[in-house]
Design an enzyme around this catalytic site. Structure first.
Site, mmCIF file in Angstrom:
data_model
loop_
_atom_site.group_PDB
_atom_site.id
_atom_site.type_symbol
_atom_site.label_atom_id
_atom_site.label_comp_id
_atom_site.label_asym_id
_atom_site.label_seq_id
_atom_site.Cartn_x
_atom_site.Cartn_y
_atom_site.Cartn_z
ATOM 1 N N LYS A 107 1.036 -1.340 0.066
ATOM 2 C CA LYS A 107 0.030 -0.169 0.044
ATOM 3 C C LYS A 107 0.949 1.301 0.082
ATOM 4 O O LYS A 107 0.754 2.405 -0.792
ATOM 5 C CB LYS A 107 -0.958 -0.072 1.342
ATOM 6 C CG LYS A 107 -1.635 1.132 1.619
ATOM 7 C CD LYS A 107 -2.675 1.523 0.634
ATOM 8 C CE LYS A 107 -3.312 3.019 0.789
ATOM 9 N NZ LYS A 107 -4.436 3.362 0.043
ATOM 10 N N CYS A 167 -3.643 10.701 1.123
ATOM 11 C CA CYS A 167 -2.979 9.646 1.011
ATOM 12 C C CYS A 167 -1.392 9.765 0.417
ATOM 13 O O CYS A 167 -0.609 9.593 1.105
ATOM 14 C CB CYS A 167 -3.671 8.713 -0.057
ATOM 15 S SG CYS A 167 -5.321 8.311 0.433
HETATM 16 N N1 SAJ Z 1 -1.151 15.005 -9.015
HETATM 17 C C1 SAJ Z 1 -0.149 15.689 -9.756
HETATM 18 N N2 SAJ Z 1 0.255 15.323 -11.216
HETATM 19 C C2 SAJ Z 1 -0.092 14.073 -11.492
HETATM 20 C C3 SAJ Z 1 -1.208 13.532 -10.845
HETATM 21 C C4 SAJ Z 1 -1.418 13.829 -9.642
HETATM 22 O O1 SAJ Z 1 0.265 16.985 -9.499
HETATM 23 O O2 SAJ Z 1 0.304 13.647 -12.616
HETATM 24 C C5 SAJ Z 1 -1.471 15.546 -7.788
HETATM 25 C C6 SAJ Z 1 -3.184 15.746 -7.775
HETATM 26 O O3 SAJ Z 1 -3.226 16.875 -8.168
HETATM 27 C C7 SAJ Z 1 -3.237 15.778 -6.204
HETATM 28 C C8 SAJ Z 1 -2.386 14.583 -5.952
HETATM 29 O O4 SAJ Z 1 -1.272 14.619 -6.751
HETATM 30 O O5 SAJ Z 1 -2.965 17.022 -5.603
HETATM 31 C C9 SAJ Z 1 -2.875 13.301 -5.411
HETATM 32 O O6 SAJ Z 1 -3.876 13.057 -6.435
HETATM 33 P P1 SAJ Z 1 -4.001 11.289 -7.278
HETATM 34 O O7 SAJ Z 1 -5.094 11.232 -8.161
HETATM 35 O O8 SAJ Z 1 -2.733 10.839 -7.634
HETATM 36 O O9 SAJ Z 1 -4.174 10.447 -5.879
HETATM 37 P P2 SAJ Z 1 -5.363 10.289 -4.601
HETATM 38 O O10 SAJ Z 1 -4.906 10.945 -3.316
HETATM 39 O O11 SAJ Z 1 -6.584 10.671 -5.230
HETATM 40 O O12 SAJ Z 1 -5.566 8.693 -4.588
HETATM 41 C C10 SAJ Z 1 -4.589 7.901 -4.348
HETATM 42 C C11 SAJ Z 1 -4.784 6.645 -5.299
HETATM 43 N N3 SAJ Z 1 -3.461 6.094 -5.412
HETATM 44 C C12 SAJ Z 1 -2.785 5.710 -6.567
HETATM 45 O O13 SAJ Z 1 -3.280 6.122 -7.719
HETATM 46 C C13 SAJ Z 1 -1.496 5.022 -6.585
HETATM 47 C C14 SAJ Z 1 -5.854 5.610 -4.987
HETATM 48 O O14 SAJ Z 1 -5.999 4.688 -5.753
HETATM 49 C C15 SAJ Z 1 -5.590 5.335 -3.449
HETATM 50 O O15 SAJ Z 1 -6.858 4.543 -2.911
HETATM 51 C C16 SAJ Z 1 -5.568 6.600 -2.734
HETATM 52 O O16 SAJ Z 1 -4.505 7.238 -3.229
HETATM 53 C C17 SAJ Z 1 -5.338 6.135 -1.035
HETATM 54 O O17 SAJ Z 1 -6.502 6.126 -0.483
HETATM 55 O O18 SAJ Z 1 -4.287 5.682 -0.847
#
Ligand code: SAJ
Length: 415
Positions: free
Chosen positions: A213, A267
């Site tokens: 995780k 997360c």
């Molecule tokens: N972000 C960027 N650039 C990108 C992708 C994301 O700056 O290319 C930023 C987003 O704007 C945001 C942050 O990263 O601020 C996180 O966003 P995210 O969409 O990557 O992730 P979360 O926090 O919504 O969800 C994640 C997911 N994990 C993965 O994709 C590995 C989800 O599957 C998990 O369930 C969740 O974390 C969790 O609960 O751990």
């Protein structure tokens, strides 16, 4: 539903409640435990306290059929699932006090043959800690740590991996990693999850499952940090980072993520710290990635301040406050942090725009120079337009509104 007739879920939040409702819909008798009397009362009346697609129907059905009940007090069950928060403290160490409190509350009702499953995102070794807390209260029962495969109590770790807004769907369809304290523990827990999971239930050890995780979210954090670092390098050298990434991603084995104003949410900005906590001398890249992503908001603030220099009473429109696009979640949001700092550090007016919330969030309401506005109105009156979140609504805005403004686009959405 023969073996696991009664299931108890400790913690009725974003993960615990949908999971509990889903299990009840599969025919188990589910008791949800929470420390909040108001949550318990709301759920027992068939209503829900969080917003999540399909959950209201699932829960009201489960309550009406008598298969779901909420309580402040644990009762005997066949399976105990723990889904309580594991935030980090100021020193970035995980706060396991909610798991410890859960252990103390369920220990008195445990009986031989029960299965205990931890779902909370946790540093490696937390399932073993949970076992120790249970053992301290129940020396009359044997556990995997002191009795191996012959233990009275079976214990496993199974992380959730769902995306808010799609929780019910992903709970059913996603693959699950099921880490047992022993192989038999893993098999028993997997048999339980197969009652409601259609994805694969992959078994391993508890320590590996805990690390899986953390690894998933650290992988994403490190890759976003790479993109964020590139954005600084490109800015200094007059290169458009988004064009650069598009071109580099034409390579069949390159897939760079997108830079932004920083990393938010509960997360990805948190979980990598749990790896750093356990192995600080080894987790150098993971630690640096955290620092790179956490320093990006300051870089954006300095860009805005440089643009505002020389303007009298500058007006800055901050578009978006949530931590990512098309949601209302403000937890650990870099956009919120940037907007608050700008209000503090710029001698002018800040227009906060967030179409997914109804009014200025409490974190911003103490600033007298922030106004909550609609996008078009804010842009029309602003000198500087700062795009912080790539909400669909902002992507379709009439771009002629931006003419004559200083535009700082942290997401590369308006290229
Ligand atoms: N972000 C960027 N650039 C990108 C992708 C994301 O700056 O290319 C930023 C987003 O704007 C945001 C942050 O990263 O601020 C996180 O966003 P995210 O969409 O990557 O992730 P979360 O926090 O919504 O969800 C994640 C997911 N994990 C993965 O994709 C590995 C989800 O599957 C998990 O369930 C969740 O974390 C969790 O609960 O751990």
């Amino acid at each position: 539903m023969i073996q696991y007739k009664r299931v108890s879920m400790i913690g009725l939040g974003y993960i615990g409640l949908p999971t509990a409702a889903l299990i009840a819909s599969r025919g188990c008798e589910v008791l949800g435990i929470d420390v909040s009397p108001s949550i318990v009362a709301t759920l027992n009346s068939g209503r829900i306290h969080i917003v999540e697609a399909e959950l209201d129907v699932l829960l009201s059905g489960a309550v009406a059929s008598g298969r779901f009940r909420a309580s402040l007090q644990p009762e005997p069950a066949d399976v105990f699932m723990v889904a309580v928060p594991t935030p980090f403290k100021d020193d970035h160490q995980a706060d396991l006090s909610y798991i410890e409190a859960s252990a103390k509350s369920i220990a008195p009702v445990l009986k031989k043959g029960d299965l205990v499953i931890l779902e909370s995102t946790s540093p490696v070794g937390t399932t073993e800690k949970l076992e120790q807390w249970l053992r301290a209260v129940r020396p009359d029962l044997s556990f995997p740590g002191n009795a191996g495969e012959n233990s009275d109590i079976r214990m496993a770790y199974c992380p959730e991996r769902v995306l808010p807004g799609r929780i019910i769907h992903e709970l059913v369809t996603n693959d699950r990693i099921i880490g047992g304290m022993t192989p038999k523990c893993a098999e028993e827990a997997a048999a339980f999850y197969r009652l409601f999971v259609e994805g694969s239930c992959l078994t391993t050890s508890a320590r590996t499952a805990e690390m899986v995780k953390l690894t998933e979210n650290a992988f994403r954090d490190v890759n976003i940090a790479f993109a964020n670092e590139l954005s600084l390098i490109c800015d200094r050298q007059g290169i458009d980072v988004w064009e650069l990434i598009d071109l580099a991603n034409c390579h069949p084995r390159v897939n760079i993520l997108q830079p932004g104003p920083g990393v938010g949410g509960h997360c990805i900005a948190v979980d990598p710290w749990f790896i750093v906590e356990k192995t600080p001398d080894l987790a150098k890249l993971i630690h640096t990635a955290r620092l790179v992503n956490d320093s990006k908001p300051r870089w954006v603030i300095e860009q805005v301040k440089a643009a505002a220099k020389g303007l009298r009473n500058p007006k800055v429109a901050c578009l978006g406050l949530s931590f990512k696009s098309d949601i209302d979640d403000l937890r650990e949001s870099p956009a919120l942090e940037i907007t608050a700092h700008l209000a503090h550090e710029i001698d002018g007016l800040i227009y906060a725009v967030e179409p997914h919330v109804e009014s200025l969030p409490p974190a911003l309401s103490k600033y007298r120079n922030i106004e909550f506005m609609q996008a078009e109105v804010a842009i029309a009156d602003a000198d500087i337009v700062l795009l912080l979140v790539n909400h669909k609504l902002f992507l379709t805005l009439d771009r002629t509104l931006l003419e004559g403004k200083v535009v700082i686009d942290t997401r590369g959405a308006w290229r």
